[in-house]
Design a protein around this motif. Structure first.
Motif, PDB file in Angstrom:
ATOM      1  N   LEU A  53      20.137 -30.514  75.870  1.00 38.11           N
ATOM      2  CA  LEU A  53      21.490 -30.682  76.418  1.00 38.11           C
ATOM      3  C   LEU A  53      21.675 -29.800  77.646  1.00 38.11           C
ATOM      4  O   LEU A  53      21.135 -28.694  77.715  1.00 38.11           O
ATOM      5  CB  LEU A  53      22.526 -30.286  75.368  1.00 38.11           C
TER       6      LEU A  53
ATOM      7  N   LEU B 207      32.916 -28.505  79.188  1.00 39.25           N
ATOM      8  CA  LEU B 207      33.192 -27.092  79.478  1.00 39.25           C
ATOM      9  C   LEU B 207      33.955 -26.964  80.799  1.00 39.25           C
ATOM     10  O   LEU B 207      34.078 -25.876  81.354  1.00 39.25           O
ATOM     11  CB  LEU B 207      31.875 -26.312  79.590  1.00 39.25           C
TER      12      LEU B 207
ATOM     13  N   ALA C 220      19.554 -26.029  74.048  1.00 39.76           N
ATOM     14  CA  ALA C 220      20.934 -26.544  73.982  1.00 39.76           C
ATOM     15  C   ALA C 220      21.721 -26.221  75.246  1.00 39.76           C
ATOM     16  O   ALA C 220      22.946 -26.231  75.230  1.00 39.76           O
ATOM     17  CB  ALA C 220      21.642 -25.993  72.746  1.00 39.76           C
TER      18      ALA C 220
ATOM     19  N   ALA D  86      22.128 -24.201  79.377  1.00 42.40           N
ATOM     20  CA  ALA D  86      22.223 -22.854  79.926  1.00 42.40           C
ATOM     21  C   ALA D  86      23.058 -22.035  78.941  1.00 42.40           C
ATOM     22  O   ALA D  86      23.840 -22.590  78.163  1.00 42.40           O
ATOM     23  CB  ALA D  86      22.888 -22.899  81.291  1.00 42.40           C
ATOM     24  N   ASP D  87      22.888 -20.706  78.999  1.00 38.41           N
ATOM     25  CA  ASP D  87      23.576 -19.852  78.024  1.00 38.41           C
ATOM     26  C   ASP D  87      25.061 -19.727  78.395  1.00 38.41           C
ATOM     27  O   ASP D  87      25.415 -19.079  79.386  1.00 38.41           O
ATOM     28  CB  ASP D  87      22.903 -18.481  77.967  1.00 38.41           C
ATOM     29  N   ILE D  88      25.897 -20.364  77.593  1.00 39.22           N
ATOM     30  CA  ILE D  88      27.336 -20.408  77.894  1.00 39.22           C
ATOM     31  C   ILE D  88      27.940 -19.002  77.820  1.00 39.22           C
ATOM     32  O   ILE D  88      28.790 -18.631  78.635  1.00 39.22           O
ATOM     33  CB  ILE D  88      28.051 -21.370  76.919  1.00 39.22           C
ATOM     34  N   LYS D  89      27.453 -18.203  76.867  1.00 36.34           N
ATOM     35  CA  LYS D  89      28.020 -16.859  76.701  1.00 36.34           C
ATOM     36  C   LYS D  89      27.695 -15.975  77.913  1.00 36.34           C
ATOM     37  O   LYS D  89      28.474 -15.094  78.274  1.00 36.34           O
ATOM     38  CB  LYS D  89      27.520 -16.229  75.398  1.00 36.34           C
TER      39      LYS D  89
ATOM     40  N   GLY E 152      21.403 -27.667  80.583  1.00 35.20           N
ATOM     41  CA  GLY E 152      20.206 -27.091  81.193  1.00 35.20           C
ATOM     42  C   GLY E 152      18.929 -27.441  80.437  1.00 35.20           C
ATOM     43  O   GLY E 152      17.841 -27.465  81.028  1.00 35.20           O
TER      44      GLY E 152
ATOM     45  N   THR F  99      30.080 -28.902  85.715  1.00 31.63           N
ATOM     46  CA  THR F  99      29.147 -30.013  85.967  1.00 31.63           C
ATOM     47  C   THR F  99      27.734 -29.504  85.661  1.00 31.63           C
ATOM     48  O   THR F  99      27.543 -28.298  85.493  1.00 31.63           O
ATOM     49  CB  THR F  99      29.149 -30.414  87.463  1.00 31.63           C
ATOM     50  N   PRO F 100      26.736 -30.392  85.654  1.00 24.03           N
ATOM     51  CA  PRO F 100      25.365 -29.882  85.621  1.00 24.03           C
ATOM     52  C   PRO F 100      25.147 -28.958  86.820  1.00 24.03           C
ATOM     53  O   PRO F 100      25.767 -29.150  87.876  1.00 24.03           O
ATOM     54  CB  PRO F 100      24.511 -31.150  85.753  1.00 24.03           C
ATOM     55  N   GLY F 101      24.260 -27.970  86.655  1.00 22.45           N
ATOM     56  CA  GLY F 101      24.028 -27.021  87.751  1.00 22.45           C
ATOM     57  C   GLY F 101      22.556 -26.744  88.004  1.00 22.45           C
ATOM     58  O   GLY F 101      22.208 -25.965  88.877  1.00 22.45           O
ATOM     59  N   MET F 102      21.690 -27.386  87.210  1.00 22.48           N
ATOM     60  CA  MET F 102      20.247 -27.183  87.380  1.00 22.48           C
ATOM     61  C   MET F 102      19.573 -28.498  87.772  1.00 22.48           C
ATOM     62  O   MET F 102      18.420 -28.737  87.426  1.00 22.48           O
ATOM     63  CB  MET F 102      19.620 -26.653  86.076  1.00 22.48           C
TER      64      MET F 102
ATOM     65  N   ALA G  44      20.035 -18.894  69.415  1.00 19.46           N
ATOM     66  CA  ALA G  44      20.939 -19.551  70.370  1.00 19.46           C
ATOM     67  C   ALA G  44      20.442 -20.962  70.709  1.00 19.46           C
ATOM     68  O   ALA G  44      20.765 -21.491  71.768  1.00 19.46           O
ATOM     69  CB  ALA G  44      21.059 -18.711  71.641  1.00 19.46           C
TER      70      ALA G  44
ATOM     71  N   LYS H 199      14.805 -28.317  65.903  1.00 18.00           N
ATOM     72  CA  LYS H 199      16.246 -28.590  66.069  1.00 18.00           C
ATOM     73  C   LYS H 199      16.657 -28.709  67.532  1.00 18.00           C
ATOM     74  O   LYS H 199      17.544 -29.490  67.868  1.00 18.00           O
ATOM     75  CB  LYS H 199      17.074 -27.482  65.390  1.00 18.00           C
TER      76      LYS H 199
ATOM     77  N   PRO I  35      26.466 -32.391  78.746  1.00 12.90           N
ATOM     78  CA  PRO I  35      27.835 -32.231  78.237  1.00 12.90           C
ATOM     79  C   PRO I  35      28.673 -31.213  79.000  1.00 12.90           C
ATOM     80  O   PRO I  35      29.750 -30.822  78.540  1.00 12.90           O
ATOM     81  CB  PRO I  35      27.593 -31.750  76.800  1.00 12.90           C
TER      82      PRO I  35
ATOM     83  N   GLU J 113      17.992 -30.690  81.710  1.00 11.11           N
ATOM     84  CA  GLU J 113      17.588 -30.472  83.105  1.00 11.11           C
ATOM     85  C   GLU J 113      16.193 -29.857  83.180  1.00 11.11           C
ATOM     86  O   GLU J 113      15.379 -30.235  84.029  1.00 11.11           O
ATOM     87  CB  GLU J 113      18.634 -29.590  83.805  1.00 11.11           C
TER      88      GLU J 113
END
Ligand code: CAA
Length: 258
Positions: free
Chosen positions: A107, A135, A64, A66-69, A109, A138-141, A25, A60, A131, A112
């Motif tokens: 990206l 979604l 990327a 916080a976990d969007i899922k 989180g 907004t940023p949350g962390m 992930a 890589k 980014p 952050e």
């Protein structure tokens, strides 16, 4: 078997190297990563043999986001009720320094988390961004606040409103990262920098970290006063005597941590 599901922890002398390890992930930060990181950072902070930590990811992705899922199906009551992401504040209360060594994507989180660390060393491949707007959030962390502190309103606003990424060169120019190093050398360079810090008198390390951080919470005269009081306080330590004697006697200091 490691006690951590999502991290690899190595001690290199007095440096704790924490590698985020959710490659499937791109190191997205889910509840397990937070739980593992908090446990690892508490253990690091409590271990007198450890003086500085490095947090890194893969070539890589540092992370990327916080976990969007994990967040996808959550509603306001779940988010607000659990004060989602408040646990990350605990991470920032670590008293010893933590360096973020960022290669690839940092990206949302991930950016952050890097900004929660005391400074960022960036590989030439690093890409930073907030980014979340793409979604429809907004940023949350802490990203909107820490990015604005780090790079100023114009760039922070542009990045949050467009979601565009900043490469390592731009991030260094803007003051988001301390230094850029070739990707192949990133972890070694970060560990070397951390070892330099870990070799300093431990109370002075804590005091320096605490006072630079105070610059982001206090007004100037209050901050300067805070600095002076901490500076005065270090004259009550054995290591201050040792540090100044060692300078005069032209030898390295031998620290006791008191
Ligand atoms: N959450 C959950 N899973 C993620 C993820 C994330 N933030 N980022 C990547 N992944 C997963 C992908 O879903 C994919 O999994 P599957 O193979 O199961 O589909 C895997 O990681 C690899 O990702 P991609 O196939 O997308 O890789 P790519 O090389 O094509 O693209 C990327 C890389 C540009 C970083 C892209 O993955 C991406 O845009 N990721 C999301 C970035 C993002 O929006 N981050 C903000 C999250 S919200 C947030 O962080 C809130 C906050 O403030 C705390």
């Amino acid at each position: 078997m490691s006690e951590y599901q999502t991290l690899i922890i190595e001690q290199r002398g007095a440096v704790t190297l924490v590698t985020l390890n959710r490659p499937e992930a791109l190191n997205a930060l889910n509840a397990q990563v937070l739980a593992d990181l908090l446990a690892a950072i508490r253990a690091f902070d409590a271990d007198d043999s450890q003086g500085c930590a490095v947090i890194t990811g893969s070539a890589k992705a540092f992370a990327a986001g916080a976990d969007i899922k994990e967040m996808q199906a959550m509603d306001f009551a779940a988010m607000y009720g659990s004060d989602h992401f408040a646990g990350w504040d605990v991470f920032t209360r670590t008293r010893k320094p933590v360096i973020a060594a960022v290669a690839g994507y940092a990206l949302g989180g991930g950016c952050e988390l890097a900004m929660m660390c005391d400074f960022i060393l960036a590989a030439d491949t690093a890409k930073f961004g907030q980014p979340e707007i793409k979604l429809a959030v907004t940023p949350g962390m802490g990203g909107s606040q820490r990015l604005a502190h780090a790079v100023g309103k114009a760039k922070a606003m542009e990045m949050c409103l467009t979601g565009r990424m900043m490469d390592a060169e731009e991030a260094e120019r803007a003051g988001l990262v301390a230094r850029i190093v070739p990707a192949a050398d990133l972890v070694e360079e970060a560990v070397k920098t951390a070892a330099t810090i870990a070799g300093m008198a431990p109370l002075a390390v804590k005091a320096n970290k605490e006072m630079v951080n105070a610059a982001f919470d206090m007004g100037l005269s209050q901050g300067v006063q805070f600095e002076r009081r901490l500076f005065h306080g270090l004259f009550g330590t054995a290591d201050q005597k040792e540090g100044m004697n060692a300078f005069v006697e032209k030898r390295p200091g031998n620290w006791q941590g008191r």
